[in-house]
Design an enzyme around this catalytic site. Sequence first.
Site, PDB file in Angstrom:
ATOM      1  N   ARG A 164      -7.079   0.948  17.107  1.00  0.00           N
ATOM      2  CA  ARG A 164      -7.515   1.123  15.719  1.00  0.00           C
ATOM      3  C   ARG A 164      -8.621   0.085  15.518  1.00  0.00           C
ATOM      4  O   ARG A 164      -9.508  -0.032  16.349  1.00  0.00           O
ATOM      5  CB  ARG A 164      -6.350   0.963  14.747  1.00  0.00           C
ATOM      6  CG  ARG A 164      -6.611   1.681  13.399  1.00  0.00           C
ATOM      7  CD  ARG A 164      -5.449   1.577  12.441  1.00  0.00           C
ATOM      8  NE  ARG A 164      -5.371   0.245  11.836  1.00  0.00           N
ATOM      9  CZ  ARG A 164      -4.534  -0.071  10.843  1.00  0.00           C
ATOM     10  NH1 ARG A 164      -3.706   0.840  10.365  1.00  0.00           N
ATOM     11  NH2 ARG A 164      -4.517  -1.292  10.355  1.00  0.00           N
ATOM     12  N   LYS A 183       0.823  -1.211   0.000  1.00  0.00           N
ATOM     13  CA  LYS A 183       0.000   0.000   0.000  1.00  0.00           C
ATOM     14  C   LYS A 183       0.858   1.263   0.000  1.00  0.00           C
ATOM     15  O   LYS A 183       0.456   2.285  -0.551  1.00  0.00           O
ATOM     16  CB  LYS A 183      -0.958   0.004   1.190  1.00  0.00           C
ATOM     17  CG  LYS A 183      -0.286   0.050   2.559  1.00  0.00           C
ATOM     18  CD  LYS A 183      -1.321   0.059   3.671  1.00  0.00           C
ATOM     19  CE  LYS A 183      -0.650   0.134   5.047  1.00  0.00           C
ATOM     20  NZ  LYS A 183      -1.645   0.192   6.132  1.00  0.00           N
TER      21      LYS A 183
END
Length: 608
Positions: free
Chosen positions: A131, A36
Amino acid sequence: MSGPQVAIDLGRIERNARTVVERCAQSGIKVFGVTKGMCGMPQVARAMLRGGVAGIAESRFENIRRLRDSGINAPIMLLRSPPIARVEEVVRTVDISLQSELSIIREIARIAERMGRVHDIMLMVDLGDLREGIWPNDLVPTVEQILEMKGVRIAGIGTNLGCFGAILPTEENLGQLVAHAYKIERLSGKSLDWISGGASSSLPLLLEGRLPAGINNLRVGEAILQGGLETFRDPPWEALELDACRLTADIIEVKKKPSRPIGQSGYDAFGNQPVFPDEGDRLRAITNIGREDVLVEGLMPIAKGVRVLGASSDHLLLDVQDADPPPVVGGRLAFRMSYGAMLLAMTSEYVEKAPMHDVEDYSGRKMVSISAEPSAAGILAREATGARLEAMNFDVVELADAERPPSGLIRLTAGADRRIAHTALAATARATHSFGLIWIDSIAALMPEEIEGIDLPEASVLARMLGLDHKPGALQPQLSPENIVIVGLRHADPAEARVLADSRVSAFTMTDIDATGMGEVMREAIHIASSGTQGFHVAYAPEVTEFAGWAAGSGGLTVRETHQAMEAVALSGGLLSMSVSGFTADLEPRIATDAVSFVMSAFGKRIL
């Protein structure tokens, strides 16, 4: 090169991947390479795969499609839970996805069952980083509900640490992960494929021998892409190589100025009130990059004596008073980047991305092997092709092992029609792990094939190479659509135009060449074909060139433009192989003579 650029060293990425994979393997851990940070760049994914990663991990569907379009068939892990509207895309395109929300898992199960599939999920558990993740107290009831769903399979359990809350992986929290995995296995009565102990930040525990037993997967990006610049702050993991990704920018001003701004101080363009110490007059430089392109606080100048002062949206200001050597306008400065800076630079459309190989210089013999179909062989013999190449200091050789050609060899292949290009490219694909294609032709050869039959139509040669019709003969992943460029296009069927619009193949029509000139077109074509590859193949069809009195080439490139294209190929030094089609028994001798002359230009024939 002009403008800011991220130079991506694929050799370093491959070696870093191999270092991480081999060390993890000693502890029974398989690595998924995270792309990514490189926007799913296929060249980077291929480098990681050559380094031995078990699969690729990505967070964005656009990047996953880019990888799949490039022929990467390795397992792909989706790192981020999808929006409900894109659940079907998850089931269709990825092998395993990280999930934490029961409503989304339920929808994945429904869609997968409707499609007759079972989708693998990795349940994410929040161990304190706050998260994504199921809170530990909710894990058992969540698993109980998932086990009742037919369309999903709990293939693993994982956690994320360090990315949001900066919570470090420890023996304690990763030990909890292993304990949660055992709970799931007892509930399901089945062993989990994966216990994923996080990302690059877990590697220090591994090297110290403190990573809990049972963990068998890590999702690694930063350590491979940046050599652990942030993961291993002190001490570094010396086996990893830094500077796999390096940012460079042009110096556009060098002047001695006061170190402290003059006048009434207010807010800068970003709402801050910066404070500048008074260091007297200092030599300052400005480069053509700014906050619109990169996280300035994450830039580390490589040259000694250079210091980042700050930036506006498109100017980076540097103290260069102590720089050695002193910078000059027109020069360039290079920077290491933090992971955050790399992310922003890679997503900026104003920063060029340049994947490249650290290919060893070849200093031995220049060699060429020549193969031709019977009709073409007669033409090559009549034009003394081998003798002319030998006069240019090439050794014309016969291959003892076609699968393992010697370093420095260029293959020349000729045949009656465009299918010879497929034959030639298949040989190149066997000899190299990545290459580009410059298709110099009046047609795209991208016509969709008939469903029945495997015979290759001439008008579908390029479509077959790209695997568009899922028939034998695709040349992926060695040949990616992103590295294919068509030059001289004059005719495109509506079906081909749709394929071009949907693919990542580049095309320069005769209109483009008329507008910008062959020199500029070939510079761009060579850049596309060379980006992240070991070189490129040139496929030439005489119909692309206009010869006096020859209807087949009407409206095409001039003879001089064709020579110019081939001369650019020779100057680039990137030619791996070349094919020439259209060499039939009834081809006019004058056209065959010119076509062979074009080949000589591609191999480096010069006037002086």
